[in-house]
Design a protein around this motif. Sequence first.
Motif, PDB file in Angstrom:
ATOM      1  N   GLU A   7      -0.081   4.216   0.100  1.00  0.00           N
ATOM      2  CA  GLU A   7      -0.628   5.278   0.934  1.00  0.00           C
ATOM      3  C   GLU A   7      -0.051   5.239   2.342  1.00  0.00           C
ATOM      4  O   GLU A   7      -0.220   6.187   3.109  1.00  0.00           O
ATOM      5  N   ASP A   8       0.603   4.138   2.680  1.00  0.00           N
ATOM      6  CA  ASP A   8       1.230   3.994   3.994  1.00  0.00           C
ATOM      7  C   ASP A   8       2.697   4.387   3.873  1.00  0.00           C
ATOM      8  O   ASP A   8       3.469   3.720   3.170  1.00  0.00           O
TER       9      ASP A   8
ATOM     10  N   SER B 222       5.742   2.161   2.195  1.00  0.00           N
ATOM     11  CA  SER B 222       6.393   2.645   0.971  1.00  0.00           C
ATOM     12  C   SER B 222       7.905   2.693   1.122  1.00  0.00           C
ATOM     13  O   SER B 222       8.651   2.359   0.193  1.00  0.00           O
TER      14      SER B 222
ATOM     15  N   GLY C 176      -2.921   2.118  -4.409  1.00  0.00           N
ATOM     16  CA  GLY C 176      -3.430   3.218  -3.606  1.00  0.00           C
ATOM     17  C   GLY C 176      -4.466   4.000  -4.386  1.00  0.00           C
ATOM     18  O   GLY C 176      -5.143   3.471  -5.271  1.00  0.00           O
ATOM     19  N   TRP C 177      -4.562   5.306  -4.082  1.00  0.00           N
ATOM     20  CA  TRP C 177      -5.605   6.126  -4.695  1.00  0.00           C
ATOM     21  C   TRP C 177      -5.088   6.972  -5.861  1.00  0.00           C
ATOM     22  O   TRP C 177      -5.881   7.535  -6.608  1.00  0.00           O
ATOM     23  N   SER C 178      -3.789   7.070  -6.029  1.00  0.00           N
ATOM     24  CA  SER C 178      -3.196   7.915  -7.072  1.00  0.00           C
ATOM     25  C   SER C 178      -2.850   7.094  -8.311  1.00  0.00           C
ATOM     26  O   SER C 178      -2.388   5.954  -8.206  1.00  0.00           O
TER      27      SER C 178
ATOM     28  N   SER D  82      -9.352  -0.574  -0.461  1.00  0.00           N
ATOM     29  CA  SER D  82      -7.899  -0.639  -0.464  1.00  0.00           C
ATOM     30  C   SER D  82      -7.420  -2.082  -0.348  1.00  0.00           C
ATOM     31  O   SER D  82      -6.520  -2.520  -1.076  1.00  0.00           O
TER      32      SER D  82
ATOM     33  N   SER E 226      -4.595   1.445  -8.905  1.00  0.00           N
ATOM     34  CA  SER E 226      -5.303   2.458  -8.124  1.00  0.00           C
ATOM     35  C   SER E 226      -6.807   2.297  -8.309  1.00  0.00           C
ATOM     36  O   SER E 226      -7.269   1.591  -9.215  1.00  0.00           O
TER      37      SER E 226
ATOM     38  N   HIS F  50       0.508   5.166  -8.902  1.00  0.00           N
ATOM     39  CA  HIS F  50       0.794   3.826  -8.394  1.00  0.00           C
ATOM     40  C   HIS F  50       0.541   2.797  -9.489  1.00  0.00           C
ATOM     41  O   HIS F  50      -0.132   3.060 -10.488  1.00  0.00           O
TER      42      HIS F  50
ATOM     43  N   CYS G 248       0.847  -1.192   0.000  1.00  0.00           N
ATOM     44  CA  CYS G 248       0.000   0.000   0.000  1.00  0.00           C
ATOM     45  C   CYS G 248       0.882   1.242   0.000  1.00  0.00           C
ATOM     46  O   CYS G 248       1.549   1.543   0.997  1.00  0.00           O
TER      47      CYS G 248
END
Length: 379
Positions: A123-124, A128, A140-142, A184, A148, A145, A121
Amino acid sequence: RAEALAAVMANKKGVVVCGTHGKTTTSALTAHVLRQGGLKPSHYVGAEIPILGSNAHWDTEGELFVAEGDESDGTLVNFHPEHAIVLNIEPEHLDFYDGIEAIKAVFRQVLSQTRTHWVYCAEDPVASEVCAGPQGVSYGWSRTHDFSASILSMKPDHSEFEVYQKDQLLGTATLGIPGKHNVSNALAAIALATRCGVTFEAIQHALRTFRGAKRRFEIRHSGERFTVVDDYGHHPSEIAATLATAKGLNAKRIVCLFQPHRYSRTQLLKKEFGASFNDVDELFVTDVYPASEKPLPGVSGETILEEVRLQNDHTKTGSTPTMPIARDKVGNALRPGDLLITLGAGNVHEVGRCIARDLPVLEKLCAILDASGGGVARL
Protein backbone atom coordinates in the motif's frame (compact mmCIF):
# COMPACT_ATOMS: atom_id res chain seq x y z
CA ARG A 1 24.51 1.21 18.32
CA ALA A 2 23.53 -0.08 14.86
CA GLU A 3 27.03 -1.39 14.24
CA ALA A 4 26.99 -3.31 17.53
CA LEU A 5 23.49 -4.69 16.88
CA ALA A 6 24.46 -5.78 13.36
CA ALA A 7 27.52 -7.58 14.76
CA VAL A 8 25.38 -9.43 17.31
CA MET A 9 22.80 -10.30 14.67
CA ALA A 10 25.49 -11.74 12.41
CA ASN A 11 25.57 -14.75 14.74
CA LYS A 12 21.93 -15.54 13.91
CA LYS A 13 19.59 -15.40 10.94
CA GLY A 14 18.52 -11.78 11.22
CA VAL A 15 15.03 -10.36 10.64
CA VAL A 16 15.39 -6.59 10.25
CA VAL A 17 12.19 -4.54 10.57
CA CYS A 18 12.62 -1.16 8.92
CA GLY A 19 10.56 1.79 7.76
CA THR A 20 9.64 5.34 8.67
CA HIS A 21 7.22 4.30 11.40
CA GLY A 22 5.65 1.21 12.97
CA LYS A 23 8.96 -0.56 13.60
CA THR A 24 8.61 -1.17 17.33
CA THR A 25 5.11 -2.63 17.22
CA THR A 26 5.89 -4.77 14.17
CA SER A 27 9.18 -6.03 15.64
CA ALA A 28 7.38 -6.98 18.85
CA LEU A 29 4.54 -8.64 16.94
CA THR A 30 6.98 -10.59 14.78
CA ALA A 31 9.04 -11.78 17.75
CA HIS A 32 5.90 -12.80 19.64
CA VAL A 33 4.41 -14.69 16.68
CA LEU A 34 7.67 -16.52 16.00
CA ARG A 35 8.01 -17.37 19.69
CA GLN A 36 4.46 -18.73 19.84
CA GLY A 37 5.25 -20.69 16.69
CA GLY A 38 8.03 -22.50 18.53
CA LEU A 39 10.98 -20.93 16.68
CA LYS A 40 12.58 -19.46 19.85
CA PRO A 41 13.74 -16.16 18.32
CA SER A 42 16.03 -13.65 19.93
CA HIS A 43 14.89 -10.03 19.72
CA TYR A 44 15.80 -6.41 20.25
CA VAL A 45 13.04 -3.80 20.09
CA GLY A 46 12.98 -0.10 20.87
CA ALA A 47 10.50 0.02 23.75
CA GLU A 48 9.29 -1.87 26.78
CA ILE A 49 7.13 -4.78 25.58
CA PRO A 50 5.40 -6.50 28.53
CA ILE A 51 4.28 -9.53 26.51
CA LEU A 52 7.92 -10.26 25.56
CA GLY A 53 9.22 -9.85 29.09
CA SER A 54 11.90 -7.35 28.09
CA ASN A 55 12.93 -5.27 25.11
CA ALA A 56 15.95 -7.55 24.48
CA HIS A 57 16.32 -11.31 24.67
CA TRP A 58 18.90 -13.85 23.50
CA ASP A 59 17.78 -17.43 22.94
CA THR A 60 20.64 -19.89 22.50
CA GLU A 61 18.40 -22.47 20.80
CA GLY A 62 16.65 -20.42 18.11
CA GLU A 63 18.17 -19.38 14.78
CA LEU A 64 16.27 -16.14 14.20
CA PHE A 65 16.99 -12.67 15.62
CA VAL A 66 14.31 -9.97 15.21
CA ALA A 67 15.38 -6.35 15.51
CA GLU A 68 14.46 -2.84 14.46
CA GLY A 69 16.67 -1.31 11.82
CA ASP A 70 17.17 2.43 12.26
CA GLU A 71 17.25 4.35 8.98
CA SER A 72 17.63 7.77 10.62
CA ASP A 73 21.39 8.08 10.08
CA GLY A 74 22.07 5.62 7.25
CA THR A 75 23.38 2.87 9.54
CA LEU A 76 20.68 0.52 8.27
CA VAL A 77 23.23 -0.53 5.64
CA ASN A 78 25.24 -2.33 8.33
CA PHE A 79 22.74 -5.18 8.39
CA HIS A 80 23.04 -8.33 6.29
CA PRO A 81 19.85 -10.12 7.35
CA GLU A 82 18.20 -13.37 6.36
CA HIS A 83 14.85 -11.57 6.04
CA ALA A 84 13.70 -7.95 6.02
CA ILE A 85 10.34 -6.28 6.66
CA VAL A 86 9.81 -2.88 5.00
CA LEU A 87 6.79 -1.08 6.44
CA ASN A 88 6.94 2.26 4.61
CA ILE A 89 9.43 4.66 3.07
CA GLU A 90 8.63 8.36 3.44
CA PRO A 91 10.54 11.66 3.61
CA GLU A 92 11.93 11.74 7.14
CA HIS A 93 15.18 12.59 8.95
CA LEU A 94 15.78 15.27 6.35
CA ASP A 95 18.38 16.80 8.61
CA PHE A 96 20.54 13.83 7.53
CA TYR A 97 19.24 12.94 4.05
CA ASP A 98 19.15 15.20 1.00
CA GLY A 99 15.75 13.84 0.02
CA ILE A 100 13.68 10.75 -0.71
CA GLU A 101 16.13 9.40 -3.31
CA ALA A 102 18.89 9.22 -0.70
CA ILE A 103 16.51 7.39 1.65
CA LYS A 104 15.54 4.92 -1.08
CA ALA A 105 19.21 4.21 -1.76
CA VAL A 106 19.74 3.07 1.85
CA PHE A 107 16.75 0.72 1.69
CA ARG A 108 17.90 -0.67 -1.67
CA GLN A 109 21.30 -1.44 -0.22
CA VAL A 110 19.96 -3.34 2.78
CA LEU A 111 17.65 -5.33 0.48
CA SER A 112 20.62 -6.20 -1.73
CA GLN A 113 22.21 -7.66 1.43
CA THR A 114 19.09 -9.66 2.41
CA ARG A 115 19.52 -13.36 1.68
CA THR A 116 15.98 -14.77 1.53
CA HIS A 117 12.71 -12.79 1.77
CA TRP A 118 11.80 -9.17 2.13
CA VAL A 119 8.22 -8.57 3.24
CA TYR A 120 6.84 -5.16 2.26
CA CYS A 121 3.67 -3.09 2.47
CA ALA A 122 2.30 -2.86 -1.05
CA GLU A 123 0.00 0.00 0.00
CA ASP A 124 3.07 2.23 0.28
CA PRO A 125 4.05 3.35 -3.24
CA VAL A 126 7.71 4.00 -2.45
CA ALA A 127 8.12 0.69 -0.63
CA SER A 128 6.49 -1.07 -3.60
CA GLU A 129 8.95 0.60 -5.97
CA VAL A 130 12.03 -0.18 -3.89
CA CYS A 131 10.99 -3.73 -2.97
CA ALA A 132 10.04 -4.96 -6.43
CA GLY A 133 11.77 -8.24 -7.22
CA PRO A 134 11.53 -12.02 -6.90
CA GLN A 135 12.45 -12.03 -3.19
CA GLY A 136 9.57 -9.68 -2.35
CA VAL A 137 6.50 -10.80 -0.38
CA SER A 138 3.76 -8.18 -0.52
CA TYR A 139 0.95 -7.46 1.91
CA GLY A 140 -1.92 -4.99 2.02
CA TRP A 141 -5.68 -4.75 1.56
CA SER A 142 -6.01 -6.13 -1.99
CA ARG A 143 -6.21 -9.84 -2.85
CA THR A 144 -3.67 -9.17 -5.58
CA HIS A 145 -1.00 -9.06 -2.85
CA ASP A 146 0.67 -12.17 -1.45
CA PHE A 147 -1.05 -11.59 1.91
CA SER A 148 -4.09 -9.41 2.58
CA ALA A 149 -6.66 -8.65 5.24
CA SER A 150 -10.36 -7.86 5.26
CA ILE A 151 -11.35 -6.09 8.48
CA LEU A 152 -14.49 -7.45 10.14
CA SER A 153 -14.67 -5.23 13.22
CA MET A 154 -12.67 -2.56 15.03
CA LYS A 155 -13.06 -2.32 18.80
CA PRO A 156 -11.43 -0.04 21.41
CA ASP A 157 -9.06 -2.81 22.50
CA HIS A 158 -8.84 -5.21 19.55
CA SER A 159 -9.49 -5.78 15.85
CA GLU A 160 -10.93 -8.80 14.05
CA PHE A 161 -10.06 -9.54 10.44
CA GLU A 162 -9.86 -12.25 7.79
CA VAL A 163 -6.42 -13.21 6.48
CA TYR A 164 -5.83 -14.27 2.89
CA GLN A 165 -2.81 -15.74 1.16
CA LYS A 166 -3.53 -14.71 -2.41
CA ASP A 167 -7.14 -15.93 -2.89
CA GLN A 168 -6.98 -18.55 -0.14
CA LEU A 169 -8.69 -17.68 3.14
CA LEU A 170 -6.34 -18.75 5.93
CA GLY A 171 -8.86 -17.89 8.63
CA THR A 172 -10.01 -15.17 11.01
CA ALA A 173 -7.62 -13.45 13.40
CA THR A 174 -8.15 -11.26 16.45
CA LEU A 175 -5.39 -8.76 17.22
CA GLY A 176 -5.14 -7.68 20.84
CA ILE A 177 -4.47 -3.99 20.05
CA PRO A 178 -6.67 -1.52 18.14
CA GLY A 179 -6.22 0.32 14.85
CA LYS A 180 -6.24 -0.35 11.14
CA HIS A 181 -2.53 0.50 10.96
CA ASN A 182 -1.84 -2.25 13.48
CA VAL A 183 -3.75 -4.76 11.36
CA SER A 184 -1.35 -3.80 8.58
CA ASN A 185 1.60 -4.30 10.95
CA ALA A 186 0.18 -7.69 11.93
CA LEU A 187 0.02 -8.69 8.25
CA ALA A 188 3.77 -8.13 7.99
CA ALA A 189 4.33 -10.46 10.94
CA ILE A 190 1.89 -13.02 9.50
CA ALA A 191 3.62 -13.00 6.11
CA LEU A 192 7.09 -13.45 7.59
CA ALA A 193 5.98 -16.12 10.07
CA THR A 194 4.15 -18.08 7.36
CA ARG A 195 7.26 -18.03 5.17
CA CYS A 196 9.21 -19.33 8.18
CA GLY A 197 6.83 -22.27 8.61
CA VAL A 198 4.68 -21.12 11.54
CA THR A 199 1.17 -22.59 11.43
CA PHE A 200 -1.82 -20.26 11.13
CA GLU A 201 -3.23 -21.70 14.38
CA ALA A 202 -0.10 -20.56 16.21
CA ILE A 203 -0.32 -17.15 14.52
CA GLN A 204 -3.95 -16.78 15.61
CA HIS A 205 -3.02 -17.52 19.23
CA ALA A 206 -0.10 -15.09 19.14
CA LEU A 207 -2.13 -12.20 17.72
CA ARG A 208 -4.98 -12.77 20.17
CA THR A 209 -2.61 -12.66 23.16
CA PHE A 210 -0.46 -9.75 21.95
CA ARG A 211 -0.44 -6.54 23.98
CA GLY A 212 1.23 -3.39 22.74
CA ALA A 213 4.42 -1.57 23.53
CA LYS A 214 4.64 1.18 26.08
CA ARG A 215 3.74 4.56 24.59
CA ARG A 216 2.02 2.95 21.56
CA PHE A 217 -1.65 3.85 21.99
CA GLU A 218 -1.23 3.20 25.69
CA ILE A 219 -4.41 3.83 27.68
CA ARG A 220 -3.48 5.80 30.79
CA HIS A 221 -7.01 6.35 32.12
CA SER A 222 -10.35 4.82 31.17
CA GLY A 223 -13.29 6.08 33.20
CA GLU A 224 -16.99 6.69 32.76
CA ARG A 225 -16.47 10.26 31.60
CA PHE A 226 -12.84 10.60 30.45
CA THR A 227 -10.21 8.60 28.58
CA VAL A 228 -6.49 9.38 28.34
CA VAL A 229 -4.25 7.75 25.73
CA ASP A 230 -0.53 8.28 25.15
CA ASP A 231 1.29 7.58 21.90
CA TYR A 232 4.84 8.03 20.64
CA GLY A 233 3.69 9.20 17.18
CA HIS A 234 5.65 12.20 15.89
CA HIS A 235 5.62 11.84 12.08
CA PRO A 236 2.57 13.11 10.12
CA SER A 237 1.60 9.68 8.78
CA GLU A 238 1.71 7.94 12.14
CA ILE A 239 -0.12 10.85 13.79
CA ALA A 240 -2.96 10.53 11.27
CA ALA A 241 -3.12 6.75 11.76
CA THR A 242 -3.14 7.06 15.55
CA LEU A 243 -5.86 9.71 15.51
CA ALA A 244 -7.96 7.55 13.16
CA THR A 245 -7.76 4.81 15.79
CA ALA A 246 -8.76 7.30 18.48
CA LYS A 247 -11.74 8.39 16.38
CA GLY A 248 -12.88 4.77 16.28
CA LEU A 249 -13.38 4.86 20.07
CA ASN A 250 -16.42 7.13 19.48
CA ALA A 251 -15.64 9.74 22.12
CA LYS A 252 -17.70 12.93 22.16
CA ARG A 253 -14.55 14.94 21.43
CA ILE A 254 -10.90 14.18 20.71
CA VAL A 255 -8.55 16.56 22.50
CA CYS A 256 -4.91 16.28 21.48
CA LEU A 257 -1.73 17.61 23.05
CA PHE A 258 1.11 17.36 20.54
CA GLN A 259 4.81 18.00 21.14
CA PRO A 260 6.75 18.50 17.89
CA HIS A 261 10.03 16.59 17.76
CA ARG A 262 13.05 18.35 16.21
CA TYR A 263 13.10 21.78 14.60
CA SER A 264 14.19 20.38 11.23
CA ARG A 265 11.25 17.95 11.02
CA THR A 266 8.82 20.69 12.07
CA GLN A 267 10.11 23.03 9.36
CA LEU A 268 10.38 20.53 6.52
CA LEU A 269 7.09 18.68 7.12
CA LYS A 270 4.93 21.53 8.38
CA LYS A 271 2.34 21.17 5.59
CA GLU A 272 2.06 17.43 6.25
CA PHE A 273 1.63 18.12 9.96
CA GLY A 274 -1.07 20.65 9.13
CA ALA A 275 -3.09 17.93 7.41
CA SER A 276 -2.61 15.33 10.16
CA PHE A 277 -5.02 16.64 12.78
CA ASN A 278 -8.33 16.59 10.91
CA ASP A 279 -9.83 14.12 13.38
CA VAL A 280 -9.09 16.38 16.37
CA ASP A 281 -11.73 18.63 17.91
CA GLU A 282 -9.32 20.64 20.07
CA LEU A 283 -5.57 20.72 19.50
CA PHE A 284 -2.87 22.04 21.81
CA VAL A 285 0.76 22.20 20.65
CA THR A 286 3.82 22.70 22.85
CA ASP A 287 7.18 24.12 21.94
CA VAL A 288 9.48 21.87 19.92
CA TYR A 289 11.34 19.10 21.71
CA PRO A 290 14.83 19.73 20.29
CA ALA A 291 16.39 16.24 20.64
CA SER A 292 19.87 17.85 20.61
CA GLU A 293 19.11 20.19 17.67
CA LYS A 294 19.69 23.91 17.88
CA PRO A 295 16.63 26.14 17.36
CA LEU A 296 15.84 27.35 13.85
CA PRO A 297 14.67 30.94 13.44
CA GLY A 298 10.90 31.17 13.11
CA VAL A 299 10.28 27.48 13.87
CA SER A 300 8.19 26.60 16.93
CA GLY A 301 5.00 24.85 17.93
CA GLU A 302 3.16 27.79 16.44
CA THR A 303 4.51 26.72 13.02
CA ILE A 304 2.26 23.67 13.16
CA LEU A 305 -0.71 25.55 14.56
CA GLU A 306 -0.53 28.02 11.68
CA GLU A 307 -0.64 25.17 9.15
CA VAL A 308 -3.55 23.49 10.91
CA ARG A 309 -5.51 26.76 10.82
CA LEU A 310 -4.75 27.18 7.11
CA GLN A 311 -5.93 23.68 6.20
CA ASN A 312 -8.64 23.03 8.75
CA ASP A 313 -11.45 25.29 9.91
CA HIS A 314 -13.12 22.96 12.41
CA THR A 315 -10.31 22.14 14.86
CA LYS A 316 -10.01 24.54 17.78
CA THR A 317 -6.33 25.31 18.40
CA GLY A 318 -4.24 26.60 21.27
CA SER A 319 -0.58 27.08 22.14
CA THR A 320 0.81 25.58 25.35
CA PRO A 321 4.56 26.26 25.17
CA THR A 322 5.69 24.58 28.41
CA MET A 323 4.67 21.37 30.16
CA PRO A 324 3.22 23.07 33.30
CA ILE A 325 1.13 25.37 31.10
CA ALA A 326 0.05 22.39 29.03
CA ARG A 327 -1.12 20.48 32.08
CA ASP A 328 -3.26 23.39 33.29
CA LYS A 329 -4.71 24.45 29.93
CA VAL A 330 -5.43 20.96 28.65
CA GLY A 331 -6.76 19.74 31.98
CA ASN A 332 -9.14 22.69 32.24
CA ALA A 333 -10.31 22.18 28.66
CA LEU A 334 -11.54 18.62 29.24
CA ARG A 335 -15.27 17.94 29.26
CA PRO A 336 -17.16 14.73 30.13
CA GLY A 337 -17.04 12.37 27.17
CA ASP A 338 -13.62 13.60 25.98
CA LEU A 339 -10.72 11.44 24.87
CA LEU A 340 -7.37 13.11 25.50
CA ILE A 341 -4.40 11.84 23.52
CA THR A 342 -0.84 13.01 24.14
CA LEU A 343 1.39 12.64 21.09
CA GLY A 344 5.13 13.00 20.62
CA ALA A 345 8.52 11.37 21.06
CA GLY A 346 9.73 13.74 23.78
CA ASN A 347 8.42 14.18 27.33
CA VAL A 348 4.79 15.09 26.55
CA HIS A 349 3.67 11.82 28.13
CA GLU A 350 4.42 13.38 31.52
CA VAL A 351 1.45 15.73 31.05
CA GLY A 352 -0.83 12.83 30.24
CA ARG A 353 0.40 10.98 33.31
CA CYS A 354 -0.35 13.97 35.56
CA ILE A 355 -3.82 14.46 34.13
CA ALA A 356 -4.58 10.73 34.29
CA ARG A 357 -3.52 10.72 37.95
CA ASP A 358 -6.00 13.53 38.77
CA LEU A 359 -8.95 12.36 36.68
CA PRO A 360 -10.34 9.79 39.18
CA VAL A 361 -11.02 12.68 41.55
CA LEU A 362 -12.72 14.66 38.78
CA GLU A 363 -14.77 11.58 37.84
CA LYS A 364 -16.05 11.37 41.43
CA LEU A 365 -16.83 15.11 41.57
CA CYS A 366 -18.78 14.88 38.32
CA ALA A 367 -20.77 11.94 39.68
CA ILE A 368 -21.60 13.86 42.87
CA LEU A 369 -22.67 16.92 40.87
CA ASP A 370 -24.81 14.81 38.56
CA ALA A 371 -26.52 13.20 41.55
CA SER A 372 -27.12 16.64 43.08
CA GLY A 373 -28.79 18.12 40.04
CA GLY A 374 -25.86 19.25 37.95
CA GLY A 375 -22.87 21.53 37.99
CA VAL A 376 -19.42 21.96 36.49
CA ALA A 377 -16.09 20.61 37.72
CA ARG A 378 -12.69 21.22 36.15
CA LEU A 379 -9.18 20.01 36.78
